[in-house]
Design a protein around this motif. Structure first.
Motif, PDB file in Angstrom:
ATOM      1  N   UNK A  79       0.804  -1.219   0.000  1.00 46.23           N
ATOM      2  CA  UNK A  79       0.000   0.000   0.000  1.00 46.23           C
ATOM      3  C   UNK A  79       0.834   1.264   0.000  1.00 46.23           C
ATOM      4  N   UNK A  80       2.057   1.191  -0.461  1.00 42.40           N
ATOM      5  CA  UNK A  80       2.920   2.370  -0.496  1.00 42.40           C
ATOM      6  C   UNK A  80       2.559   3.249  -1.688  1.00 42.40           C
ATOM      7  N   UNK A  81       2.851   4.542  -1.558  1.00 43.60           N
ATOM      8  CA  UNK A  81       2.609   5.487  -2.647  1.00 43.60           C
ATOM      9  C   UNK A  81       3.898   5.916  -3.346  1.00 43.60           C
ATOM     10  N   UNK A  82       5.005   5.276  -3.007  1.00 40.47           N
ATOM     11  CA  UNK A  82       6.303   5.649  -3.569  1.00 40.47           C
ATOM     12  C   UNK A  82       6.411   5.154  -5.001  1.00 40.47           C
ATOM     13  N   UNK A  83       6.817   6.028  -5.878  1.00 43.47           N
ATOM     14  CA  UNK A  83       6.925   5.674  -7.286  1.00 43.47           C
ATOM     15  C   UNK A  83       8.253   5.093  -7.693  1.00 43.47           C
ATOM     16  N   UNK A  84       9.302   5.306  -6.886  1.00 50.71           N
ATOM     17  CA  UNK A  84      10.645   4.815  -7.220  1.00 50.71           C
ATOM     18  C   UNK A  84      11.248   4.193  -5.970  1.00 50.71           C
ATOM     19  N   UNK A  85      10.985   2.892  -5.792  1.00 47.04           N
ATOM     20  CA  UNK A  85      11.424   2.196  -4.586  1.00 47.04           C
ATOM     21  C   UNK A  85      12.942   2.151  -4.439  1.00 47.04           C
ATOM     22  N   UNK A  86      13.665   2.228  -5.529  1.00 45.32           N
ATOM     23  CA  UNK A  86      15.092   1.920  -5.489  1.00 45.32           C
ATOM     24  C   UNK A  86      15.987   3.125  -5.757  1.00 45.32           C
ATOM     25  N   UNK A  87      15.440   4.319  -5.608  1.00 48.12           N
ATOM     26  CA  UNK A  87      16.264   5.507  -5.787  1.00 48.12           C
ATOM     27  C   UNK A  87      17.331   5.540  -4.695  1.00 48.12           C
ATOM     28  N   UNK A  88      18.587   5.730  -5.089  1.00 51.43           N
ATOM     29  CA  UNK A  88      19.687   5.714  -4.135  1.00 51.43           C
ATOM     30  C   UNK A  88      19.841   6.993  -3.362  1.00 51.43           C
ATOM     31  N   UNK A  89      19.207   8.081  -3.794  1.00 47.88           N
ATOM     32  CA  UNK A  89      19.299   9.353  -3.083  1.00 47.88           C
ATOM     33  C   UNK A  89      18.040   9.541  -2.257  1.00 47.88           C
ATOM     34  N   UNK A  90      18.215   9.561  -0.943  1.00 49.19           N
ATOM     35  CA  UNK A  90      17.098   9.718  -0.024  1.00 49.19           C
ATOM     36  C   UNK A  90      17.616  10.310   1.285  1.00 49.19           C
ATOM     37  N   UNK A  91      16.721  10.864   2.081  1.00 52.51           N
ATOM     38  CA  UNK A  91      17.091  11.463   3.372  1.00 52.51           C
ATOM     39  C   UNK A  91      16.038  11.084   4.401  1.00 52.51           C
ATOM     40  N   UNK A  92      16.444  11.064   5.668  1.00 51.30           N
ATOM     41  CA  UNK A  92      15.531  10.589   6.698  1.00 51.30           C
ATOM     42  C   UNK A  92      15.966  11.075   8.070  1.00 51.30           C
ATOM     43  N   UNK A  93      15.033  10.974   8.993  1.00 49.88           N
ATOM     44  CA  UNK A  93      15.322  11.236  10.399  1.00 49.88           C
ATOM     45  C   UNK A  93      16.054  10.012  10.957  1.00 49.88           C
ATOM     46  N   UNK A  94      17.255  10.229  11.469  1.00 45.85           N
ATOM     47  CA  UNK A  94      18.089   9.097  11.892  1.00 45.85           C
ATOM     48  C   UNK A  94      17.408   8.268  12.963  1.00 45.85           C
ATOM     49  N   UNK A  95      16.848   8.915  13.967  1.00 40.31           N
ATOM     50  CA  UNK A  95      16.219   8.184  15.069  1.00 40.31           C
ATOM     51  C   UNK A  95      15.064   7.330  14.578  1.00 40.31           C
ATOM     52  N   UNK A  96      14.270   7.867  13.657  1.00 38.13           N
ATOM     53  CA  UNK A  96      13.120   7.115  13.140  1.00 38.13           C
ATOM     54  C   UNK A  96      13.576   5.882  12.367  1.00 38.13           C
ATOM     55  N   UNK A  97      14.602   6.013  11.551  1.00 39.65           N
ATOM     56  CA  UNK A  97      15.076   4.888  10.748  1.00 39.65           C
ATOM     57  C   UNK A  97      15.749   3.845  11.639  1.00 39.65           C
ATOM     58  N   UNK A  98      16.457   4.269  12.671  1.00 41.53           N
ATOM     59  CA  UNK A  98      17.106   3.299  13.558  1.00 41.53           C
ATOM     60  C   UNK A  98      16.072   2.448  14.284  1.00 41.53           C
ATOM     61  N   UNK A  99      14.891   3.005  14.531  1.00 38.20           N
ATOM     62  CA  UNK A  99      13.838   2.236  15.202  1.00 38.20           C
ATOM     63  C   UNK A  99      13.301   1.101  14.336  1.00 38.20           C
ATOM     64  N   UNK A 100      13.522   1.147  13.032  1.00 39.52           N
ATOM     65  CA  UNK A 100      12.989   0.124  12.137  1.00 39.52           C
ATOM     66  C   UNK A 100      13.728  -1.202  12.278  1.00 39.52           C
ATOM     67  N   UNK A 101      14.961  -1.172  12.763  1.00 41.36           N
ATOM     68  CA  UNK A 101      15.725  -2.409  12.898  1.00 41.36           C
ATOM     69  C   UNK A 101      16.031  -3.047  11.561  1.00 41.36           C
ATOM     70  N   UNK A 102      16.578  -2.292  10.612  1.00 36.79           N
ATOM     71  CA  UNK A 102      16.876  -2.799   9.269  1.00 36.79           C
ATOM     72  C   UNK A 102      17.920  -3.909   9.343  1.00 36.79           C
TER      73      UNK A 102
END
Length: 470
Positions: free
Chosen positions: A145-168
């Protein structure tokens, strides 16, 4: 620090210096407190020193892989926000302003979209541009159910704390899909920014392998979506098998010039069993993924689990087994009617196949119920064993602390008692002094009164004597 730009690096000596200098220039022009982090994955061409000379901080990452390198750089980043991009000069790091604006506005993840921003000639192979990326992005949108049109774009930015919570967890190229999928499942605020893609500045072949990495992306998308991997195909198989089985259990079915008979009935039975097994797998996978934290908690699945207890599963399996045994008994009676001789398969299979199908499904239901119950067993964390010497030392320390507290309490009580005695003595002295002063004053007054009386008496006597003399 506001922004860290992380670049994975494996033998990027031709382009890493250019990328670092462009990024630092962007910081200076925009007045951003930022840094460039090069997550080096074992370069042997001197990329590390070139990056340091250009002003970057180099973080060595031992575990090989695109995802491992990025996670090593993200963990080492000092900024509140993190931007990531390849160190091959295919992305323009001076265009990070819109990404940062979206993050400041409250976004958790800001994705670049190369299909909206523009792909220069020769920047992306036709197979990736017209098949690989569009198909995988479509699958990601369909499954999650994502609305992202380019799943594999290498250029992206994010909130570090939020992404660390995902446990990638993934270490390869599928890391790009994992970030988007998990952020979507967690309900993060994800936005897109048009991004341009240029031909990279390297003369060597890229690390990306079309078929291997494409399959890894697709595999990840399927494994993280039990609904599309098991549930929906299973329901389709079950419906087809059930409808065909019911129709063929009473006799042949003719559609135009094509006649469907017991052979199709066997196929329908197989489809029903496969579909039922797939639905059970969907449930088991979802339960396991929820308990291990791979997928977020799903209230609908929890309701099914709460309803489907071990006892209900055993009851369902028992009813299916009873139906199957009844069918086998009916087939034996049918065989007996024919004096246990040769039977016409077109008649006998219409009894045996449904009976065998019910028996197979009964065991599937029973085994699945048992397995769900096993998954529901909670592991208890027992307290760790302590060394006797450490335990004795702890007892001694506790006793010493108790003695110290008692001594302190006694000293405090003694101090309060001393203060009370001082106050009592002071009050007593004041009262004594007052009484003494009063008594002294009273005596002095009495003496004075006596003198006055005596003087008066003397004066009277003198007057009487004078009168007598006269």
């Amino acid at each position: 620090m506001e922004l860290s730009v992380v670049m994975p690096c494996l033998n990027e000596a031709e382009t890493v210096e250019t990328c670092v200098r462009k990024t630092i220039g962007f910081f200076e022009d925009s007045g951003i407190d930022g840094e460039v982090v090069i997550a080096d994955n074992g370069s042997t061409d001197g990329s590390q020193q070139l990056a340091r000379d250009a002003g970057a901080r180099v973080v060595p990452v031992v575990d090989k892989g695109y995802g491992n390198a990025l996670m090593g750089g993200i963990r080492s980043a000092r900024g509140r926000y993190v931007a990531m991009g390849d160190a091959d000069d295919s992305y323009d790091f001076t265009t990070l302003g819109p990404f940062l604006d979206e993050l400041r506005d409250g976004a958790d993840l800001v994705m670049g979209n190369r299909f909206k921003g523009g792909i220069a000639d020769g920047a992306m192979p036709p197979l990736h541009r017209y098949l690989g990326n569009p198909v995988l992005s479509f699958v990601g949108r369909l499954f999650f159910g994502s609305k992202i049109g380019d799943f594999h774009c290498g250029l992206r930015a994010f909130d570090k704390e939020a992404i660390m919570r995902l446990g990638l967890q993934t270490g390869g190229m599928e890391f790009a899909s994992e970030m988007v999928v998990k952020a979507t499942l967690q309900g993060y605020d994800i936005r897109e920014v048009p991004t341009t893609l240029s031909p990279d500045g390297r003369t060597r072949a890229p690390h990306l392998n079309t078929w291997r990495d494409g399959w890894r992306h697709l595999r990840f998308l399927m494994l993280y979506s039990p609904r599309w991997l098991f549930l929906i195909p299973g329901l389709v198989f079950m419906m087809l098998g059930l409808v065909a089985g019911v129709a063929l259990s009473t006799g042949p079915v003719t559609v135009g010039d094509i006649a469907f008979d017991v052979d199709t009935l066997v196929g329908a039975s197989a489809a029903l069993v496969i579909g039922f097994q797939a639905v059970l797998f969907a449930l088991l996978t979802k339960v396991y993924a929820m308990q291990e934290g791979f997928l977020p908690h799903d209230r609908r699945v929890q309701k099914v689990i709460d309803w489907w207890s071990l006892e209900r599963g055993l009851l369902l399996g028992g009813l299916l087994a009873a139906a199957g045994l009844a069918g086998l008994v009916a087939s034996l009676l049918h065989w007996r009617v024919n004096s246990f001789g040769e039977l016409d398969p077109r008649h006998s299979l219409r009894i045996v196949v449904p009976a065998a199908t019910a028996l197979v499904m009964s065991f599937q239901a029973i085994f699945a119920s048992l397995f769900v119950s096993i998954l529901g067993i909670r592991r208890r964390q027992h307290p760790p064993l302590t060394d006797p010497a450490e335990e004795a030392a702890g007892v001694v320390d506790a006793a010493a602390r108790k003695v110290a507290r008692d001594e302190a309490a006694k000293a405090e009580r003694a101090e309060k008692a001393a203060e009370t005695d001082v106050k009592t003595d002071a009050k007593t002295e004041v009262k004594t002094d007052v009484k003494t002063d009063v008594k002294t004053e009273a005596k002095a007054g009495v003496k004075a009164d006596a003198k006055v009386t005596a003087a008066k008496a003397g004066a009277t006597a003198s007057e009487d004597g004078d009168e007598d003399g006269r």
